[in-house]
Write an enzyme that holds these catalytic residues in place. Structure first.
Site, PDB file in Angstrom:
ATOM      1  N   ASP A  92       0.826  -1.194   0.000  1.00 39.78           N
ATOM      2  CA  ASP A  92       0.000   0.000   0.000  1.00 39.78           C
ATOM      3  C   ASP A  92       0.868   1.254   0.000  1.00 39.78           C
ATOM      4  O   ASP A  92       0.657   2.193  -0.762  1.00 39.78           O
ATOM      5  CB  ASP A  92      -0.896  -0.010   1.246  1.00 39.78           C
ATOM      6  CG  ASP A  92      -2.081   0.884   1.084  1.00 39.78           C
ATOM      7  OD1 ASP A  92      -2.735   1.186   2.093  1.00 39.78           O
ATOM      8  OD2 ASP A  92      -2.362   1.297  -0.060  1.00 39.78           O
ATOM      9  N   ASP A 136      -9.038  -1.086   3.556  1.00 36.27           N
ATOM     10  CA  ASP A 136      -8.533  -0.735   4.882  1.00 36.27           C
ATOM     11  C   ASP A 136      -9.412  -1.306   5.969  1.00 36.27           C
ATOM     12  O   ASP A 136      -8.913  -1.854   6.961  1.00 36.27           O
ATOM     13  CB  ASP A 136      -8.450   0.786   5.002  1.00 36.27           C
ATOM     14  CG  ASP A 136      -7.558   1.378   3.950  1.00 36.27           C
ATOM     15  OD1 ASP A 136      -7.908   2.447   3.411  1.00 36.27           O
ATOM     16  OD2 ASP A 136      -6.516   0.772   3.665  1.00 36.27           O
TER      17      ASP A 136
END
Lengths: 439, 144
Positions: free
Chosen positions: A195, A360
């Protein structure tokens, strides 16, 4: 009125907006912990999926073997995710937006229908709920179809959309907790690093996607949780008047004032969004306005930005990051193939509301769910660590005003606190409790 | 306010009586007629879009989707409360509410009969219909 409104707006709105993101994240984590606690499965029933193609963990392997196997699994998974994200960037570049939206709806249907159905069946079997198949199928069908509509349609009830996004995150997170233990932890760290790279590096796929979306003023079709924008009534009159709080951003010379009703993010003019309001090209910090004036004069005050020319367009830079997550194949189900959820990290929505990608939600909940498989003490520690990381990320977001990866800080803190709690704190607390020193 | 300007410039004059009334009652919190038909208020739909959404939800609900009718009622809750403000939307929302309650009554009566009656009522068919047996038979919960 001459004061600079910006520091005031950050300080005033940050608390409320943080809470509006923290609540769904906490609910998702809580539900996953409950599911994990209720559906305690024995260690032999792990899924075989893309995340375990390189190595399937057994309890008899040595520590080093497990670690290497987990590393291989995670690398394979991250590689698949990278490839899929690049494919998505390519599709977005070729303007196949319809196809992307259809695929998003399809993956939502698969998650809600098949994963949701599986988990519901687990619950039914565990509690021996005597429900018949007709009722079950009708209920599941309803649940899945309304969920697809909520995710697909841009103007569904906000509460329904948010609820379904949290449910999707919860289902996928529960499914991920069924992976073997070492693989889960190494996978979390690997995804956090991915990420970080994909959003911040200029060659990262998510960065490319965000830049494409900004340059085209388009909406990225993605599964993103968007919190409700915080609205303030300064003097409390005229209830029901929505005053939009705006993150005023650097001006983008490419933006124009055309009313594009599909704009949902990046360089969208405030007041012009898909919520049906007019295309007011001038963004302003409305909380500065004295709302004791009547409705129309508020609009004229909005038009007249303080100290700026009216034709300036201050718009929001809300670059979003996308990350496609390949929730792997579910064995034993005929129709479910590898699904791609186009997910995003953290950014700012068109109305200044905070957007958090569904990936997330999922990885936070996976971390907490995995912690729940050990003990509740690790759950509390990891929950606090994740919330602290999320707060830090939100503050960085307010500081830098660009898309940020929401995973790294929280996951690193969470993993660190999990291992610290498991290996250090637990011994201490247990001994204290046994000796009646502290409970 | 941008919102009211949107409704006056882009919508038909139908909502304008509401707006005039709202402007007169700026300081009164007593139930003036609402401007927005949806529960999201200014973040939701305008009246024209609301009409098309309500109609679509109502029609799709006939495909065995009572939850869609329920979402319709939830979404257009202000229409149910102030029934005279949005007559066209009210038509669809009331029918959705009625449909949802009828369907739920039927489905829950069947489900309760099944659950409470059990084998005594149905005989061996009960074992074939109950979900956990169906799942076992079809191997639905075998992950690998």
């Amino acid at each position: 009125m001459a004061q600079n409104p910006r520091p005031r707006s950050v300080l005033e709105s940050l608390g409320e907006e943080i809470v509006r993101i923290l609540i769904p994240v906490s609910i998702c984590m809580f539900m996953v912990v409950i599911l994990v606690s209720i559906l305690t499965s024995d260690s032999s029933s792990t899924v075989s999926s893309i995340a375990t193609i390189a190595y399937s963990e057994t309890t008899s392997d040595t520590t080093w073997d497990k670690f290497v196997g987990a590393l291989l699994n995670s690398l394979a998974f991250v590689a698949v995710v990278t490839v899929v994200t690049f494919v998505l960037v390519l599709l977005f570049y070729l303007r196949c937006t319809k196809f992307l939206k259809l695929y998003m709806g399809f993956s939502a249907f698969v998650v809600l229908g098949f994963l949701g159905g599986e988990i519901a069946l687990f619950l039914i079997q565990d509690f021996s709920i005597s429900i018949d198949c007709v009722t079950f199928l009708v209920g599941l069908f309803n649940f899945a179809v309304v969920g697809v509509l909520a995710v697909f349609m841009s103007k569904m009830a906000i509460f329904v959309t948010q609820g379904y996004l949290v449910v999707i995150g919860m289902l996928v997170a529960y499914w991920f907790t069924l992976l073997p233990e070492w693989t889960t932890w190494v996978l979390l760290v690997a995804m956090a690093l991915y990420d970080l790279a994909a959003v911040l590096l200029p060659v990262g796929p998510l960065r490319l996607l965000v830049d494409l979306a900004i340059s085209r003023d388009e909406d990225i079709p993605a599964l993103v949780y968007e919190a409700r924008p915080v609205s303030y009534n300064d003097s409390g009159t005229s209830g029901g008047v929505a005053q939009r709080r705006v993150w005023r951003e650097r001006r983008n010379p490419n933006s124009n004032s055309e009313a594009n009703p599909n704009l949902n993010d990046n360089s969208v003019l405030v007041g012009n969004e898909d919520r049906g309001l007019s295309s007011n090209p001038n963004a302003n910090d409305i909380s500065e306005l004295n709302s004791s004036v009547g409705g129309d004069s508020v609009a004229s005050l909005v038009r007249a930005e303080e100290g700026r020319a009216v034709e300036e367009d201050a718009e929001l830079v809300a670059p979003l990051l996308d990350r496609s997550m390949n929730a792997a194949r579910v064995e034993g189900e005929s129709a479910a193939s590898s699904e791609n959820l186009l997910l995003e990290g953290m950014g700012l929505g068109s109305s200044g509301a905070i957007k958090l990608g569904l990936g997330d939600f999922i990885f936070y909940s996976v971390l907490v769910g995995r912690a729940a498989m050990y003990d509740y003490m690790t759950v509390y520690a990891c929950y606090l660590a994740i919330i602290a990381g999320l707060g830090i990320t939100l503050m960085l977001l307010a500081l830098y005003q660009k898309a940020l990866p929401a995973l790294p800080v929280s996951v690193m803190l969470g993993v660190l606190f999990y291992f610290l709690t498991r290996f250090l704190l637990e011994i201490f607390v247990v001994q204290c409790s046994l000796n009646l020193l502290m409970f | 306010m941008e919102a009211s300007q949107a409704t006056t410039t882009t919508e038909d004059p139908n909502p304008s009586p509401n707006l005039r009334r709202r402007d007169l009652n700026l300081n009164s919190i007593s139930s003036s007629s609402p401007v927005w038909p949806t529960i999201d208020g200014p973040l939701g739909l305008s009246e024209e879009e609301g009409l098309s959404y309500a109609r679509r939800f109502y029609n799709f609900g006939f495909l065995l989707l009572p939850l869609l009718w329920a979402v319709n009622c939830f979404y257009f809750w202000p229409v149910l409360r102030h029934s005279r403000s949005f007559p066209r939307i009210h038509y669809y929302v009331v029918r959705s509410a009625v449909g949802f309650m009828v369907f739920t009554a039927l489905l829950s009566s069947w489900a309760l009969t099944f659950a409470v009656g059990g084998e005594r009522l149905f005989g061996p068919v009960w074992d074939q219909l109950v979900m956990y047996n169906v799942a076992d038979k079809m191997g639905l919960t075998g992950w690998s």
